[in-house]
Write a protein that holds these residues in place. Structure first.
Motif: not given
Length: 137
Positions: A72-101
């Motif tokens: 799941r973390g690797e999927a987020s890494e891939r999406y962040a790179k895709y998002f930056e390239k597609t939308h031209g906006i910087s993307a920051v990854l933030l540890d979200e281990r407990l947010t859904t809970m």
């Protein structure tokens, strides 16, 4: 000059936005998408980015409890790179281990029904991810 918060799952993306000053995060919507078709959420995200003058995105980074990065973390890494390239906006990854809970606990304490929780959990998790980022910066 707002910031976007994203909780990216395999079937939905929870979306939150900050206020103009970057003090608070509000859950905005949940976008249905297919992670095997990365462009499937682009149109809705582009509309939000333009409408809200988004300058940065904070994307939840689900790590394992021991801090390692799994699929799941690797999927987020891939999406962040895709998002930056597609939308031209910087993307920051933030540890979200407990947010859904945490979002689930808040909704349970508010006595929100299971059916309603399912509809809002992703945008609430996105708001918690974004608020965590805003509080740290």
């Amino acid at each position: 000059m707002a910031i976007l918060g994203l909780d990216v799952g395999s079937k939905t993306i929870g979306v939150a936005v900050s206020d103009e000053l970057g003090f608070t995060a509000q859950g905005l919507t949940t976008i249905k998408w297919d992670e095997n078709n990365l462009p499937s959420a682009d149109q809705e995200l582009k509309a939000i980015i333009n409408e809200r003058s988004i300058t940065k995105a904070v994307i939840g980074y689900p790590k394992n409890m021991n801090g390692s990065v799994g699929p799941r973390g690797e999927a987020s890494e891939r999406y962040a790179k895709y998002f930056e390239k597609t939308h031209g906006i910087s993307a920051v990854l933030l540890d979200e281990r407990l947010t859904t809970m945490a979002a689930e606990r808040i909704l349970l304490e508010a006595d929100v029904s299971r059916k309603k929780r399912k509809k809002v959990i992703d945008k609430m998790a996105a708001a918690l991810i974004l608020q965590t980022y805003l509080d740290q910066h």
